[in-house]
Design a protein around this motif. Structure first.
Motif, short mmCIF file in Angstrom:
data_model
loop_
_atom_site.label_atom_id
_atom_site.label_comp_id
_atom_site.label_asym_id
_atom_site.label_seq_id
_atom_site.Cartn_x
_atom_site.Cartn_y
_atom_site.Cartn_z
N TRP A 286 0.83 -1.21 0.00
CA TRP A 286 0.00 0.00 0.00
C TRP A 286 0.86 1.25 0.00
CZ3 TRP A 286 -4.44 1.80 -1.32
CH2 TRP A 286 -4.86 3.03 -0.87
N ASP A 287 1.94 1.21 0.77
CA ASP A 287 2.86 2.35 0.81
C ASP A 287 3.47 2.58 -0.57
OD1 ASP A 287 4.46 4.32 2.49
OD2 ASP A 287 6.07 3.14 1.59
N TYR B 206 2.15 1.62 -3.48
CA TYR B 206 1.08 2.07 -4.38
C TYR B 206 0.78 3.54 -4.17
CZ TYR B 206 -3.60 2.86 -6.18
OH TYR B 206 -4.70 3.38 -6.82
N SER B 207 0.79 4.00 -2.92
CA SER B 207 0.50 5.40 -2.62
C SER B 207 1.49 6.35 -3.28
CB SER B 207 0.50 5.62 -1.09
OG SER B 207 -0.49 4.84 -0.48
N SER B 208 2.71 5.87 -3.47
CA SER B 208 3.73 6.72 -4.09
C SER B 208 3.76 6.58 -5.61
CB SER B 208 5.11 6.38 -3.53
OG SER B 208 5.45 5.03 -3.84
N SER B 209 3.21 5.47 -6.15
CA SER B 209 3.29 5.25 -7.59
C SER B 209 1.94 5.38 -8.30
CB SER B 209 3.85 3.85 -7.88
OG SER B 209 2.92 2.86 -7.52
N THR B 210 0.84 5.14 -7.57
CA THR B 210 -0.55 5.19 -8.07
C THR B 210 -0.79 4.21 -9.21
OG1 THR B 210 -0.20 6.97 -9.70
CG2 THR B 210 -0.70 7.64 -7.44
#
Length: 336
Positions: free
Chosen positions: A310-311, A313-317
């Motif tokens: 999740w961390d 994904y939050s930075s890469s979207t």
């Protein structure tokens, strides 16, 4: 005497010689271990993800990655049938007021409100709560369904440690005639996993799904009450399904969706490989992630991987790139 004296010196010199040789090899082993595997000198487990070469490289039916960048991720079709459909997710949490001081005491009891549970009672209570919440939820939705039959809300009940990474509305578009969906795997003892249950949102399907779950609870109470919570409900599910005399459990060996009438309920069986995929632990245990994975289930110690994914994904979207992180990290045993 000279001969004896010489042997005497040699014999007493042996322990010192062995000690020196032993110390030499210990020092060499320590030096090599320090150079090659630095984490072992502290006897410490990994507390973060270690990325390695992604599994499944060169296999056309597996997700291909270049570093943490996906190359061949497929997309689900968004074709519409004219119906206004939506999907609601439901997750049930059960919390106990238990003392940490008695966590290892097998005779200890769990107290919730005015009720006290031993180990067996607690297992039964957890499943009761889970099924009761689902039944109450379904009964409420059944009473409040809109009169317009073209507005349908479907329901998916899941564990809390999953990540939805693709469109699940496709289940209801591609399979319009089922009542309840379960996920299966090629496991003779526990072919069904209860972490993902889908229910079609029509009045008849909701009612039939409710009756099916009541039967599962009945079997759990009579046959598997002494099993652990996770094992017991899955054994009960499998018993209800296999009790159908026409059911062929050899179909669990292939990861292909199929439907079967179990009693009065039309049950859709979806492969865990796509709808309840769990990253294996350790190097060399799998050959990559199937291309069309829609649900990732972070069971057990994989919850750390869920947090770090999740961390990331939050930075890469980008969901696809997050899947590459999971794919690369499947080579390491992660501890939560």
């Amino acid at each position: 005497m000279k001969i004896f004296s010489g042997w005497h010196r040699f014999i007493f010199g042996l322990p010192l010689l062995f000690i020196l040789i032993h110390m030499y090899y210990v020092m060499e082993f320590y030096k090599n271990s320090k150079m090659e595997v630095p984490h072992k000198q502290l006897n410490k487990k990994f507390d973060h993800l270690i990325l390695g070469p992604a599994a499944g490289q060169g296999l056309s039916n597996r997700l291909q990655c270049q570093g943490t960048k996906a190359l061949n991720r497929s997309r689900a079709s968004n074709s519409r049938s004219g119906l206004e459909e939506s999907v609601t997710f439901v997750t049930v949490f059960t919390i106990y007021n238990s003392s940490l001081n008695n966590v290892d005491d097998k005779s200890s009891k769990t107290v919730v409100g005015n009720a006290s549970y031993n180990k067996v009672d607690r297992s039964m209570a957890v499943l009761n709560v889970f099924v009761n919440f689902i039944q109450i939820f379904l009964e409420t939705k059944l009473q409040n369904l809109p009169q317009n039959p073209r507005n349908i809300t479907h329901y998916i009940f899941t564990d809390s440690d999953i990540a939805v990474v693709d469109d699940l509305g496709q289940i209801f578009r591609d399979h319009p005639n089922f009542d309840l969906a379960l996920t299966f795997r090629n496991n003779k003892a526990q072919p069904l996993n209860s972490g993902f249950i889908a229910v079609k949102g029509t009045p008849d399907s909701i009612l039939r799904a409710k009756l099916f779950l009541q039967e599962v609870l009945k079997i759990y109470s009579s046959k598997y009450i002494n099993a652990s919570r996770m094992l017991g409900d899955q054994l009960a599910l499998a018993w209800v399904v296999k009790s159908n005399p026409h059911f062929d459990d050899r179909r669990f060996a292939k990861p292909l969706a199929f439907a079967e009438d179990i009693g009065n309920t039309s049950v859709l069986f979806l492969p865990c490989a796509l709808y309840n995929w769990t990253p294996p632990e350790g190097a060399g245990q799998f050959h990559g992630m199937p291309l069309d994975v829609k649900v990732v289930h972070f069971k057990g110690s994989r919850k750390r991987l869920m947090l770090e994914s999740w961390d990331f994904y939050s930075s890469s979207t980008e969901i696809e790139d997050m899947l590459c992180l999971i794919l690369g990290s499947g080579r390491t045993k992660y501890d939560f």
